[in-house]
Design a protein around this motif. Structure first.
Motif, PDB file in Angstrom:
ATOM      1  N   PRO A 134       0.545  -1.151  -0.134  1.00 51.35           N
ATOM      2  CA  PRO A 134      -0.161  -0.012   0.070  1.00 51.35           C
ATOM      3  C   PRO A 134       1.198   1.369   0.033  1.00 51.35           C
ATOM      4  CG  PRO A 134      -0.909  -1.707   1.971  1.00 51.35           C
ATOM      5  CD  PRO A 134       1.138  -1.904   0.919  1.00 51.35           C
ATOM      6  N   GLY A 135       0.782   2.282  -0.653  1.00 45.86           N
ATOM      7  CA  GLY A 135       0.950   3.996  -1.039  1.00 45.86           C
ATOM      8  C   GLY A 135       0.743   4.792  -1.399  1.00 45.86           C
ATOM      9  N   LEU A 158       7.597   4.732   4.079  1.00 46.05           N
ATOM     10  CA  LEU A 158       9.072   4.641   3.693  1.00 46.05           C
ATOM     11  C   LEU A 158       9.310   5.352   2.161  1.00 46.05           C
ATOM     12  CD1 LEU A 158      11.401   3.300   3.565  1.00 46.05           C
ATOM     13  CD2 LEU A 158      10.998   1.124   1.775  1.00 46.05           C
ATOM     14  N   LEU A 159      10.167   6.277   2.057  1.00 44.63           N
ATOM     15  CA  LEU A 159      10.144   7.619   0.976  1.00 44.63           C
ATOM     16  C   LEU A 159      10.897   6.464  -0.033  1.00 44.63           C
ATOM     17  CD1 LEU A 159       8.970  10.748   0.085  1.00 44.63           C
ATOM     18  CD2 LEU A 159      10.983  10.987   0.923  1.00 44.63           C
ATOM     19  N   LYS A 160      11.057   6.765  -1.423  1.00 47.14           N
ATOM     20  CA  LYS A 160      11.510   6.235  -1.994  1.00 47.14           C
ATOM     21  C   LYS A 160      11.598   6.569  -3.822  1.00 47.14           C
ATOM     22  CE  LYS A 160      10.818   1.286  -2.886  1.00 47.14           C
ATOM     23  NZ  LYS A 160       9.920   0.159  -2.936  1.00 47.14           N
ATOM     24  N   ASP A 197      14.583  12.664  -9.995  1.00 47.02           N
ATOM     25  CA  ASP A 197      13.472  13.096  -8.837  1.00 47.02           C
ATOM     26  C   ASP A 197      11.883  12.633  -8.125  1.00 47.02           C
ATOM     27  OD1 ASP A 197      12.213  15.796  -9.634  1.00 47.02           O
ATOM     28  OD2 ASP A 197      13.213  16.467  -8.498  1.00 47.02           O
ATOM     29  N   THR A 198      11.584  11.439  -9.091  1.00 50.30           N
ATOM     30  CA  THR A 198      10.423  11.852  -8.836  1.00 50.30           C
ATOM     31  C   THR A 198      10.266  10.785  -7.188  1.00 50.30           C
ATOM     32  OG1 THR A 198       9.222  11.534 -11.051  1.00 50.30           O
ATOM     33  CG2 THR A 198       8.281  10.663  -9.564  1.00 50.30           C
ATOM     34  N   LEU A 199       9.569  11.063  -6.657  1.00 51.38           N
ATOM     35  CA  LEU A 199       9.312  10.197  -5.865  1.00 51.38           C
ATOM     36  C   LEU A 199       7.641   9.128  -5.618  1.00 51.38           C
ATOM     37  CD1 LEU A 199      11.274  12.725  -3.241  1.00 51.38           C
ATOM     38  CD2 LEU A 199      12.174  10.584  -4.312  1.00 51.38           C
ATOM     39  N   LEU A 200       8.087   8.303  -4.541  1.00 49.24           N
ATOM     40  CA  LEU A 200       6.396   7.779  -4.318  1.00 49.24           C
ATOM     41  C   LEU A 200       6.876   7.971  -2.815  1.00 49.24           C
ATOM     42  CD1 LEU A 200       6.390   4.213  -4.307  1.00 49.24           C
ATOM     43  CD2 LEU A 200       8.145   5.080  -5.853  1.00 49.24           C
ATOM     44  N   VAL A 201       5.779   7.651  -2.351  1.00 48.10           N
ATOM     45  CA  VAL A 201       5.579   6.336  -0.225  1.00 48.10           C
ATOM     46  C   VAL A 201       5.322   5.581   0.034  1.00 48.10           C
ATOM     47  CG1 VAL A 201       3.960   8.531   0.184  1.00 48.10           C
ATOM     48  CG2 VAL A 201       5.930   7.860   2.005  1.00 48.10           C
ATOM     49  N   GLU A 202       5.386   4.215   0.426  1.00 45.05           N
ATOM     50  CA  GLU A 202       5.121   3.546   1.145  1.00 45.05           C
ATOM     51  C   GLU A 202       4.829   3.079   2.152  1.00 45.05           C
ATOM     52  OE1 GLU A 202       6.207   0.662  -2.886  1.00 45.05           O
ATOM     53  OE2 GLU A 202       7.241   0.436  -1.040  1.00 45.05           O
ATOM     54  N   ARG A 203       4.052   1.913   2.496  1.00 45.86           N
ATOM     55  CA  ARG A 203       3.625   2.178   4.345  1.00 45.86           C
ATOM     56  C   ARG A 203       5.084   1.228   4.530  1.00 45.86           C
ATOM     57  NH1 ARG A 203      -1.335  -1.681   5.377  1.00 45.86           N
ATOM     58  NH2 ARG A 203      -2.317   0.533   5.395  1.00 45.86           N
ATOM     59  N   TRP A 204       5.840   1.288   5.489  1.00 46.07           N
ATOM     60  CA  TRP A 204       6.384   0.579   5.773  1.00 46.07           C
ATOM     61  C   TRP A 204       6.463  -0.679   7.328  1.00 46.07           C
ATOM     62  CZ3 TRP A 204      11.489  -0.418   5.814  1.00 46.07           C
ATOM     63  CH2 TRP A 204      12.308  -1.006   6.814  1.00 46.07           C
ATOM     64  N   ILE A 205       6.766  -1.778   6.197  1.00 47.99           N
ATOM     65  CA  ILE A 205       6.143  -2.983   7.350  1.00 47.99           C
ATOM     66  C   ILE A 205       7.735  -3.344   8.481  1.00 47.99           C
ATOM     67  CG2 ILE A 205       5.917  -5.569   6.813  1.00 47.99           C
ATOM     68  CD1 ILE A 205       5.263  -4.501   3.906  1.00 47.99           C
ATOM     69  N   GLU A 206       7.114  -3.970   9.547  1.00 49.60           N
ATOM     70  CA  GLU A 206       7.790  -3.696  10.506  1.00 49.60           C
ATOM     71  C   GLU A 206       8.228  -4.865  10.249  1.00 49.60           C
ATOM     72  OE1 GLU A 206       9.136  -1.800  12.927  1.00 49.60           O
ATOM     73  OE2 GLU A 206       8.223   0.472  12.438  1.00 49.60           O
ATOM     74  N   SER A 207       9.178  -5.020  10.618  1.00 49.72           N
ATOM     75  CA  SER A 207      10.316  -6.156  10.725  1.00 49.72           C
ATOM     76  C   SER A 207      10.134  -7.241   9.348  1.00 49.72           C
ATOM     77  CB  SER A 207      10.451  -7.371  12.096  1.00 49.72           C
ATOM     78  OG  SER A 207      10.174  -6.568  13.362  1.00 49.72           O
ATOM     79  N   CYS A 289       4.010  -8.841  -0.745  1.00 46.77           N
ATOM     80  CA  CYS A 289       3.784  -8.258  -1.658  1.00 46.77           C
ATOM     81  C   CYS A 289       5.180  -7.051  -2.600  1.00 46.77           C
ATOM     82  CB  CYS A 289       3.640  -6.659  -0.897  1.00 46.77           C
ATOM     83  SG  CYS A 289       2.038  -6.593   0.425  1.00 46.77           S
ATOM     84  N   PHE A 290       4.080  -7.479  -3.685  1.00 48.65           N
ATOM     85  CA  PHE A 290       5.564  -6.562  -4.901  1.00 48.65           C
ATOM     86  C   PHE A 290       6.264  -5.539  -4.260  1.00 48.65           C
ATOM     87  CE2 PHE A 290       5.885  -4.013  -8.451  1.00 48.65           C
ATOM     88  CZ  PHE A 290       7.379  -4.842  -9.103  1.00 48.65           C
ATOM     89  N   MET A 291       7.681  -4.989  -4.704  1.00 44.07           N
ATOM     90  CA  MET A 291       8.243  -4.166  -4.634  1.00 44.07           C
ATOM     91  C   MET A 291       8.626  -3.230  -5.133  1.00 44.07           C
ATOM     92  SD  MET A 291      10.760  -3.801  -0.793  1.00 44.07           S
ATOM     93  CE  MET A 291      11.794  -5.523  -1.769  1.00 44.07           C
ATOM     94  N   GLU A 292       9.203  -4.075  -6.861  1.00 44.25           N
ATOM     95  CA  GLU A 292       9.568  -3.702  -7.862  1.00 44.25           C
ATOM     96  C   GLU A 292      10.333  -5.027  -8.595  1.00 44.25           C
ATOM     97  OE1 GLU A 292      13.085  -0.527  -6.112  1.00 44.25           O
ATOM     98  OE2 GLU A 292      13.938  -2.059  -6.317  1.00 44.25           O
TER      99      GLU A 292
END
Length: 659
Positions: A134-135, A158-160, A197-207, A289-292
């Motif tokens: 999710p993001g 998480l900023l990516k 410099d395009t950015l996106l933001v995603e939910r951080w998953i702990e551990s 979940c897919f990241m990239e």
């Protein structure tokens, strides 16, 4: 289409050497390219021919599409292998190769473009039935929109960067108050690394666990996966240790993730070797979940090569199959033919100094010993005399071990790292050896934050006594008189501690090791010296070191020991000491200057940014005061410990007024 007769390798260092090795095995002529900084590099020496493509700056050499295409034309290359990094995931480069009549050994430009945009990639694979993190949605979000999306998702986030990968520009943000500065920093890093410099933001998953699936596809519709790699041991979002298979996955989850990776590859029309990366909650692997998707060969590909089997035969050369699929060949095996055998673990040897907070390092390789043997493989771009600069990526080599099971592979890799010698350039080899012995790593209880949490305990606190003893022994041995051709030596030429009526007093040597206070030390009673080693006995224990120049090394660790000159230090030799002085923590380039002489600054205020090996380091005010010296401008190249600025502290009454 027939196999290429000449291939240009559009990269440098370890991966260029790796690709050249496979080209030689296949009987294909290799063309290396090099900047002026790499004129004597190993990949240049090992290629069949090499072409200079410009000055050291990557933008004018390894990132210059025009110069790379010119090198290909001059040498008659029919194809280009981009390695990883630089232009490996650059759709414009892939299109330029095609327009020049060259085969780009990688996926189609459209697949690179699609998967290189993390925002579009998530939308595409989601439509193919692959679960995603999710993001934020939409491209080209402003700073304010990114901050709003982060607040809506909820901290931490998480900023990516949307373009590129490898952890560059990635920022974990836990507090809303840090959003503005972290977004600005991430944009700078993304622009410097990827030109976007395009950015996106995603939910951080702990551990979280970071698990990726290797895929291989031909141009005839056949797509297979080659199992997973566990890449959870990371520092600053950069992988440091990878292994295959993952101890987390059961067969059902492994099959499901493999099928999801195949769907992701099909969704973008992928061909060649690629990697689909997933974030996996440690407590629930089925919630992956897919990241990239990385549209290139991965640094960690050897652990797959060593564990995969085709129709019962272990081993596969992924570079070979990159070439074969690029040449139009069909994959001669299906998913049912693919199996796995044993366990493999890889450690990345990087030019960084754990004793200085893992800051990038550099220098000239004075002595090199790289492990090889049963169950051990080293992929390296190093040679004795190699100059390691701050201009390029810090990874120097990879050491990989394979065994019938995970404990055996870990043991072999720890032993291999202990054998690794890279004197002249500080590396993380010793740190990695200790990491691989950590109880959580041995037990397979991994997550992406483990290295950061345990780093302090894996870095030696101070310099061992035997290091000083070895350094003193080297210096004492150098004082011994040199015999002439007949074997006689003049006793009066000895520089020992002779004194009237008593036993000689062994001299004491003032010694200094970076990061530690100077000490005075005598050589031990028992020591043995060779041109390359020194062995000392301290408190009944014998310790052996490799040596070269000012350097001593053992078990993957290294120390530069210099003679301390208190007079020169008091006169200000080198960087000026003192709490007011801000010195460069690493060799690099000043990218941002936020202050000027005469400015009043607060304690902790950011004054400059120094970039080295694609990593930014912020230089902050040590205390409140006035900037009385500022000796650099944006674009300036600086040496380690070079004075950058001086902040004179505010008078007590001034601080009181500010409070």
């Amino acid at each position: 289409m027939t196999m290429f007769d000449t291939v240009l390798v559009a990269n440098r260092g370890e991966i260029a050497v790796r690709v050249i090795r496979t080209l030689r095995t296949m009987g294909v002529r290799s063309v290396a390219v090099f900047s002026d900084a790499d004129a004597g590099a190993r990949h240049v020496r090992e290629a069949d021919t090499a072409v200079r493509i410009g000055p050291p700056a990557a933008a004018e050499s390894y990132l210059s599409i025009r110069r790379l295409l010119d090198a290909a034309a001059r040498t008659g290359a029919r194809a280009v292998h981009p390695g990883y990094g630089f232009l490996a995931e650059n759709a414009e480069f892939a299109r330029a190769c095609e327009a020049a009549g060259l085969v780009f050994i990688g996926p189609p430009a459209e697949a690179i473009s699609l998967m290189g945009d993390k925002i579009r990639a998530k939308e595409t694979v989601r439509a193919a039935g692959v679960p995603v993190v999710p993001g934020s949605t939409g491209s080209g979000l402003s700073d304010a929109e990114l901050a709003a999306a982060a607040r809506e998702i909820g901290m931490p986030v998480l900023l990516k960067p949307s373009a590129g990968g490898g952890g560059k520009g990635m920022r974990l943000i836990r507090a809303e108050s840090a959003l503005a500065e972290e977004i600005a920093t991430a944009r700078r890093e993304a622009l410097a690394s990827f030109g976007d410099d395009t950015l996106l933001v995603e939910r951080w998953i702990e551990s979280p666990r970071h698990i990726e699936i290797q895929v291989l596809a031909d141009a005839h519709g056949q797509v297979v996966h080659l199992g997973e790699r566990e890449c959870s041991l990371q520092r600053r979002h950069q992988k440091v240790v990878e292994e295959a298979p993952s101890v987390l996955l059961d067969e059902a989850t492994r099959a499901a993730m493999g099928e999801a990776a195949v769907r992701a590859a099909r969704s973008c029309g992928y061909t060649g070797a690629g990697t689909v990366e997933f974030i996996v909650p440690g407590g629930d692997p089925s919630a992956y979940c897919f990241m990239e998707m990385n549209t290139r060969l991965q640094v960690e590909h050897p652990v797959t090569e060593l564990t995969v089997s085709i129709a019962g035969r272990r081993g596969l050369d992924l570079v070979e199959w990159q070439l074969r699929t690029a040449a139009g060949e069909r994959l001669p095996f299906a998913q049912r033919d693919i199996g796995f055998s044993g366990h493999a673990v890889e450690a990345r040897i990087c030019a960084e100094d754990p004793a200085r907070g893992f800051l990038p390092s550099g220098g000239r390789v004075l002595a090199l010993r790289e492990p090889n043997g049963p169950g051990v493989r080293t992929d390296s771009g190093l040679g004795e005399g190699t100059e390691v600069s701050s201009r390029y990526d810090p990874m120097l080599a990879k050491v990989i071990a394979h065994g019938p099971d995970r404990p055996t592979a870990l043991r072999l890799l720890r032993a291999a790292l202990a054998e690794t010698v890279t004197l002249g350039v500080p590396t993380n080899a010793g740190f990695l050896r200790r990491l691989l012995a950590h109880p959580e790593v041995v037990a397979g209880r991994l997550d992406t934050g483990l290295v950061e949490r345990e780093a302090a305990g894996l870095t030696p606190d101070g310099v061992p006594e035997e290091v000083y003893a070895a350094a003193a022994a080297v210096r004492q041995a150098a004082l011994a008189p040199v015999p002439d051709a007949s074997g006689w030596s003049d006793p009066f030429s000895a520089s020992g501690g002779w004194r009237l009526g008593g036993e000689p007093a062994p001299p004491a040597f003032p010694l200094e090791i970076a990061g530690s206070a100077p000490v005075t030390h005598r050589a031990p009673a028992l020591f043995e010296i060779t041109p390359d080693t020194v062995t000392v006995t301290v408190d009944g224990l014998t310790h052996s070191f490799h040596r070269a120049g000012d350097w001593l090394g053992r078990d993957g660790d290294a120390w530069r020991v210099r003679d301390h000159d208190p007079v020169a230090a008091s006169l200000g030799g080198g960087a000026r000491p003192g709490a007011d002085t801000l010195a460069a923590p690493m060799p690099g380039t000043v990218t941002v200057v936020k202050a000027a002489v005469g400015d009043e600054v607060a304690a902790g205020q950011s004054l400059l940014v120094v970039e080295a090996m694609k990593m930014e380091h912020v230089i902050s005010a040590p205390h409140a005061g006035t900037v009385t010296e500022l000796d650099v401008a944006p674009g300036a190249t600086v040496a380690m410990d070079q004075v950058l600025a001086v902040v004179t502290p505010a008078a007590p009454q001034e601080e009181a007024r500010r409070d």
